[in-house]
Design an enzyme around this catalytic site. Structure first.
Site, PDB file in Angstrom:
ATOM      1  N   GLU A 101      -6.277   6.386  -1.405  1.00 47.23           N
ATOM      2  CA  GLU A 101      -6.781   5.107  -0.879  1.00 47.23           C
ATOM      3  C   GLU A 101      -5.755   4.002  -1.140  1.00 47.23           C
ATOM      4  O   GLU A 101      -4.982   4.056  -2.089  1.00 47.23           O
ATOM      5  CB  GLU A 101      -8.132   4.814  -1.558  1.00 47.23           C
ATOM      6  CG  GLU A 101      -8.805   3.517  -1.219  1.00 47.23           C
ATOM      7  CD  GLU A 101      -9.165   3.313   0.244  1.00 47.23           C
ATOM      8  OE1 GLU A 101      -8.241   3.346   1.071  1.00 47.23           O
ATOM      9  OE2 GLU A 101     -10.343   3.060   0.545  1.00 47.23           O
ATOM     10  N   ASP A 105     -11.432  -2.463  -4.020  1.00 51.29           N
ATOM     11  CA  ASP A 105     -11.735  -3.891  -4.144  1.00 51.29           C
ATOM     12  C   ASP A 105     -13.148  -4.003  -4.740  1.00 51.29           C
ATOM     13  O   ASP A 105     -13.320  -3.900  -5.950  1.00 51.29           O
ATOM     14  CB  ASP A 105     -11.599  -4.507  -2.745  1.00 51.29           C
ATOM     15  CG  ASP A 105     -11.751  -6.015  -2.717  1.00 51.29           C
ATOM     16  OD1 ASP A 105     -11.455  -6.666  -3.720  1.00 51.29           O
ATOM     17  OD2 ASP A 105     -12.167  -6.547  -1.675  1.00 51.29           O
ATOM     18  N   PHE A 154      -5.566 -11.559  -1.602  1.00 54.22           N
ATOM     19  CA  PHE A 154      -5.639 -10.696  -0.427  1.00 54.22           C
ATOM     20  C   PHE A 154      -4.243 -10.199  -0.102  1.00 54.22           C
ATOM     21  O   PHE A 154      -3.349 -10.979   0.213  1.00 54.22           O
ATOM     22  CB  PHE A 154      -6.252 -11.415   0.769  1.00 54.22           C
ATOM     23  CG  PHE A 154      -6.664 -10.447   1.839  1.00 54.22           C
ATOM     24  CD1 PHE A 154      -7.882  -9.801   1.760  1.00 54.22           C
ATOM     25  CD2 PHE A 154      -5.799 -10.148   2.879  1.00 54.22           C
ATOM     26  CE1 PHE A 154      -8.254  -8.858   2.721  1.00 54.22           C
ATOM     27  CE2 PHE A 154      -6.161  -9.215   3.846  1.00 54.22           C
ATOM     28  CZ  PHE A 154      -7.389  -8.572   3.761  1.00 54.22           C
TER      29      PHE A 154
HETATM   30  P1  IMP Z   1     -14.055  -2.362  -0.909  1.00 53.07           P
HETATM   31  O1  IMP Z   1     -15.139  -1.579  -0.247  1.00 53.07           O
HETATM   32  O2  IMP Z   1     -14.436  -3.787  -1.127  1.00 53.07           O
HETATM   33  O3  IMP Z   1     -13.552  -1.724  -2.188  1.00 53.07           O
HETATM   34  O4  IMP Z   1     -12.873  -2.477   0.109  1.00 53.07           O
HETATM   35  C1  IMP Z   1     -12.062  -1.440   0.396  1.00 53.07           C
HETATM   36  C2  IMP Z   1     -11.315  -1.636   1.695  1.00 53.07           C
HETATM   37  O5  IMP Z   1     -11.198  -3.011   2.077  1.00 53.07           O
HETATM   38  C3  IMP Z   1      -9.916  -1.159   1.459  1.00 53.07           C
HETATM   39  O6  IMP Z   1      -9.810   0.209   1.752  1.00 53.07           O
HETATM   40  C4  IMP Z   1      -9.119  -2.032   2.403  1.00 53.07           C
HETATM   41  O7  IMP Z   1      -9.052  -1.421   3.670  1.00 53.07           O
HETATM   42  C5  IMP Z   1      -9.894  -3.315   2.492  1.00 53.07           C
HETATM   43  N1  IMP Z   1      -9.335  -4.339   1.578  1.00 53.07           N
HETATM   44  C6  IMP Z   1      -9.864  -4.780   0.412  1.00 53.07           C
HETATM   45  N2  IMP Z   1      -9.074  -5.695  -0.173  1.00 53.07           N
HETATM   46  C7  IMP Z   1      -8.021  -5.833   0.643  1.00 53.07           C
HETATM   47  C8  IMP Z   1      -6.826  -6.628   0.570  1.00 53.07           C
HETATM   48  O8  IMP Z   1      -6.548  -7.391  -0.360  1.00 53.07           O
HETATM   49  N3  IMP Z   1      -5.963  -6.481   1.622  1.00 53.07           N
HETATM   50  C9  IMP Z   1      -6.190  -5.650   2.673  1.00 53.07           C
HETATM   51  N4  IMP Z   1      -7.274  -4.880   2.769  1.00 53.07           N
HETATM   52  C10 IMP Z   1      -8.181  -4.978   1.765  1.00 53.07           C
HETATM   53 MG    MG Z   2      -8.605   1.302   2.921  1.00 58.62          MG
END
Ligand code: IMP
Ligand code: MG
Length: 177
Positions: A101, A105, A154
């Site tokens: 992955e 986040d 970000f």
């Molecule tokens: P989560 O479900 O919040 O953990 O988000 C996961 C997905 O969100 C990652 O696989 C990324 O595709 C996208 N994402 C989260 N943070 C970022 C960032 O800082 N930059 C770009 N994509 C992000």
């Molecule tokens: Mg991703």
């Protein structure tokens, strides 16, 4: 290089630092999976650059597949709802699965995927993530192989996008908000 001239784009992790992390992670994975048949599952689209570099540092017998999950779209935050957009065709029952992955986040996306895969009864299931943003975690996630812990910014580049843009940058950058 035009994006580097944009004042709101700053390099957070250089390509050299990324390369060192990829080499380190590959040596850990080589050590842990020695003699095993590995199945790597990349999470599209963000993991594609990292995965391409990582597999070329691995010295293991492996197969490679991808899953595609629903993503953020244009918003810089998770909707909290995850769907498997492109499901896995490779059977994983009884196999050693390592998920690749780009970033963890909130943890919502990857914990959904790990639950989905776990139900298919792999012999083992581990997670390798390039970056981790622990300050934003909503769901606990254990990352077995981690490149970088990053601050609450970000990030874009090295596969990561902002609204489908900037995936091609060779360094990991952040957007100043
Ligand atoms: P989560 O479900 O919040 O953990 O988000 C996961 C997905 O969100 C990652 O696989 C990324 O595709 C996208 N994402 C989260 N943070 C970022 C960032 O800082 N930059 C770009 N994509 C992000
Ligand atoms: Mg991703």
């Amino acid at each position: 290089m035009e994006y580097y001239q944009q004042s709101q784009l700053k390099v957070l992790i250089t390509r050299e630092e990324i390369n060192q992390a990829v080499v380190r992670l590959a040596s850990e994975i080589n050590h842990d999976y020695r003699g095993k048949q590995l199945l790597l599952i990349g999470v599209l689209k963000g993991a594609f650059v990292f995965m391409a570099d990582l597999v070329r540092q691995l010295d293991l017998s492996m197969e490679i597949d991808f899953v595609r999950l629903s993503s953020y779209g244009a918003a810089q935050k998770s909707s909290g709802k995850v769907k498997v957009v492109q499901p896995l065709k490779t059977p994983i029952k009884g196999r050693h699965v390592l998920v690749i992955e780009d970033i963890v986040d909130t943890g919502i996306t990857i914990s959904f995927l790990l639950d989905y895969l776990r139900r298919k009864k792999p012999a083992s299931l581990k997670l390798c993530a390039l970056t981790d943003k622990p300050s934003r975690r909503q769901v606990p996630v254990s990352i077995n192989y981690l490149g970088f812990t990053i601050p609450d910014k970000f990030i874009v580049g090295y596969g990561l996008d902002f609204d489908e843009k900037l995936r091609y940058l060779p360094d990991i950058c952040f957007l100043e908000r």
